[in-house]
Write an enzyme that holds these catalytic residues in place. Structure first.
Site, PDB file in Angstrom:
ATOM      1  CB  SER A 184      10.121   4.717  -8.422  1.00  0.00           C
ATOM      2  OG  SER A 184      10.912   4.944  -7.272  1.00  0.00           O
ATOM      3  CB  SER A 185       9.002   8.362  -4.415  1.00  0.00           C
ATOM      4  OG  SER A 185       7.668   7.991  -4.140  1.00  0.00           O
ATOM      5  CD  GLN A 221      10.504   1.382   4.762  1.00  0.00           C
ATOM      6  OE1 GLN A 221       9.527   1.312   5.491  1.00  0.00           O
ATOM      7  NE2 GLN A 221      10.406   1.271   3.443  1.00  0.00           N
ATOM      8  CE  LYS A 256       9.332   0.609  -8.706  1.00  0.00           C
ATOM      9  NZ  LYS A 256      10.013   0.647  -7.419  1.00  0.00           N
ATOM     10  CD  GLU A 258      -2.039   8.819 -12.066  1.00  0.00           C
ATOM     11  OE1 GLU A 258      -2.719   7.781 -12.002  1.00  0.00           O
ATOM     12  OE2 GLU A 258      -2.525   9.951 -11.867  1.00  0.00           O
ATOM     13  CD  GLN A 297       7.034  -2.715   0.776  1.00  0.00           C
ATOM     14  OE1 GLN A 297       7.951  -2.133   1.303  1.00  0.00           O
ATOM     15  NE2 GLN A 297       6.132  -2.085   0.035  1.00  0.00           N
ATOM     16  CG  HIS A 355       2.161   6.317  -4.085  1.00  0.00           C
ATOM     17  ND1 HIS A 355       3.123   7.176  -4.570  1.00  0.00           N
ATOM     18  CD2 HIS A 355       2.819   5.439  -3.291  1.00  0.00           C
ATOM     19  CE1 HIS A 355       4.300   6.835  -4.067  1.00  0.00           C
ATOM     20  NE2 HIS A 355       4.149   5.786  -3.306  1.00  0.00           N
ATOM     21  CG  MET A 413       7.820   5.159   2.642  1.00  0.00           C
ATOM     22  SD  MET A 413       9.527   4.801   3.059  1.00  0.00           S
ATOM     23  CE  MET A 413      10.256   4.726   1.440  1.00  0.00           C
TER      24      MET A 413
HETATM   25  P1  AMP Z   1       6.407   3.752  -1.295  1.00  0.00           P
HETATM   26  O1  AMP Z   1       5.802   5.087  -1.049  1.00  0.00           O
HETATM   27  O2  AMP Z   1       7.439   3.737  -2.366  1.00  0.00           O
HETATM   28  O3  AMP Z   1       6.827   3.051  -0.024  1.00  0.00           O
HETATM   29  O4  AMP Z   1       5.245   2.852  -1.886  1.00  0.00           O
HETATM   30  C1  AMP Z   1       4.003   2.732  -1.230  1.00  0.00           C
HETATM   31  C2  AMP Z   1       3.194   1.660  -1.911  1.00  0.00           C
HETATM   32  O5  AMP Z   1       3.004   2.022  -3.285  1.00  0.00           O
HETATM   33  C3  AMP Z   1       3.902   0.294  -1.924  1.00  0.00           C
HETATM   34  O6  AMP Z   1       2.935  -0.723  -1.714  1.00  0.00           O
HETATM   35  C4  AMP Z   1       4.471   0.236  -3.300  1.00  0.00           C
HETATM   36  O7  AMP Z   1       4.652  -1.087  -3.775  1.00  0.00           O
HETATM   37  C5  AMP Z   1       3.419   0.961  -4.102  1.00  0.00           C
HETATM   38  N1  AMP Z   1       3.967   1.455  -5.361  1.00  0.00           N
HETATM   39  C6  AMP Z   1       5.077   2.212  -5.533  1.00  0.00           C
HETATM   40  N2  AMP Z   1       5.307   2.441  -6.848  1.00  0.00           N
HETATM   41  C7  AMP Z   1       4.321   1.786  -7.524  1.00  0.00           C
HETATM   42  C8  AMP Z   1       3.995   1.606  -8.896  1.00  0.00           C
HETATM   43  N3  AMP Z   1       4.742   2.140  -9.869  1.00  0.00           N
HETATM   44  N4  AMP Z   1       2.919   0.874  -9.213  1.00  0.00           N
HETATM   45  C9  AMP Z   1       2.152   0.302  -8.232  1.00  0.00           C
HETATM   46  N5  AMP Z   1       2.400   0.429  -6.922  1.00  0.00           N
HETATM   47  C10 AMP Z   1       3.469   1.156  -6.573  1.00  0.00           C
END
Ligand code: AMP
Length: 283
Positions: free
Chosen positions: A182-183, A57, A146, A31, A150, A33, A26
């Site tokens: 986390s974002s 979602q 994380k 780091e 999901q 990502h 998203m």
């Molecule tokens: P998001 O942009 O939050 O939807 O995350 C996109 C992908 O990145 C998802 O598969 C998340 O599980 C993964 N992700 C997010 N944060 C982390 C993290 N700290 N370590 C590893 N993968 C992550």
């Protein structure tokens, strides 16, 4: 690096690229990502990243409108990682207004944990992931542990619907002090960030107890709760637990006698920010 926003352009670019590993995100990349992008490269000669804040979602009272959006920086980071293709569609391209929409449900894995607090969340996740899979047609797709539930839901969807895609599990990337990246961490004030550390601390305490031989889910949960709610040194940051659980890492059902892999999972609100984290433990 190709940057496309229409579905037709993305399809055409993917056809030209050949074998692609996809990293769905998203945006507001960090780091965590980037580690998925590096892992993706080991699974296909070409890497595609999607940047799309998927409205389906998010619940009606969630943070869709204020979710961080940093497209220019995301594109710079992707280019620096050697990403071949970035797909950044508008919501109106993914979900044309008025067009009837199909959804996918994995009820057995979607109604517990996050699902109980975010009704319909995984239906939206499956919908967008299935669409991205159909558009990009990757050979592999990388997901972070994380978001463990999901990951399980996507694994089950792919298996149940015979999608020819390898779902790659990628380890959680943490800040040096343990906070899972986390974002949403950018919402946290300095005090909230300190308070948020109790989440990874609680998971570490459960893991230590497990390593020392504890095999009762309820005991690990009690340990996590004690660390989460320990008021020492936390100031007055509002903090509440959405759930904490020790669950079967495959079925996500609550587990008490731990004789198979277990996921200890926490969701908590720190101020106005909802954070999740987990640790996988295997006997
Ligand atoms: P998001 O942009 O939050 O939807 O995350 C996109 C992908 O990145 C998802 O598969 C998340 O599980 C993964 N992700 C997010 N944060 C982390 C993290 N700290 N370590 C590893 N993968 C992550």
């Amino acid at each position: 690096m190709l940057e496309v926003s229409s579905i037709a352009d993305c399809r055409a670019a993917c056809r030209d690229l050949g074998s692609v590993a996809l990293v769905p995100t998203m945006g507001a990349l960090h780091e965590g990502h980037l580690s998925l992008i590096r892992i993706a490269r080991r699974h296909a000669p070409r890497v595609a990243v999607s940047l799309f804040v998927n409205p389906t979602q998010f619940g009606p009272h969630e943070d869709l409108s204020r979710y961080p959006r940093t497209p220019e920086q995301d594109l710079r980071l992707c280019a620096a990682e050697g990403v071949d293709l970035v797909f950044m569609p508008e919501a109106s391209a993914m979900y044309p207004p008025g067009a009837p929409q199909a959804t996918i449900d994995v009820p057995a894995l979607s109604e517990t944990l996050e699902g109980r607090h975010r009704p319909g969340h995984f239906r939206g996740v499956c919908q967008v992931v299935a669409k991205l899979f159909n558009i990009v047609q990757p050979v592999a797709a990388c997901f972070g542990q994380k978001d463990f539930q999901q990951l399980r839901v996507v694994e089950a969807m792919v298996r149940s619907l015979d999608m020819p895609i390898a779902v790659v599990r990628c380890p959680t990337v943490r800040e040096p002090d343990g906070l899972a990246m986390s974002s949403r961490n950018r919402y946290l004030s300095a005090d909230e960030r300190k308070r948020a550390l109790s989440i990874s601390r609680a998971l570490r305490a459960a893991a230590q107890e497990f390593d020392a031989g504890a095999r009762q889910g309820s005991r690990l949960v009690a340990t996590m709760r004690a660390v989460l709610l320990d008021p020492s040194g936390h100031g007055r940051v509002p903090f509440s637990i959405d759930y904490l659980a020790a669950a079967d890492a495959e079925t996500l059902a609550t587990i008490d006698e731990i004789d198979r892999p277990v996921v200890c999972a926490i969701a908590a609100r720190v101020g106005n920010t909802r954070l999740i984290d987990n640790v996988l433990l295997a006997p």
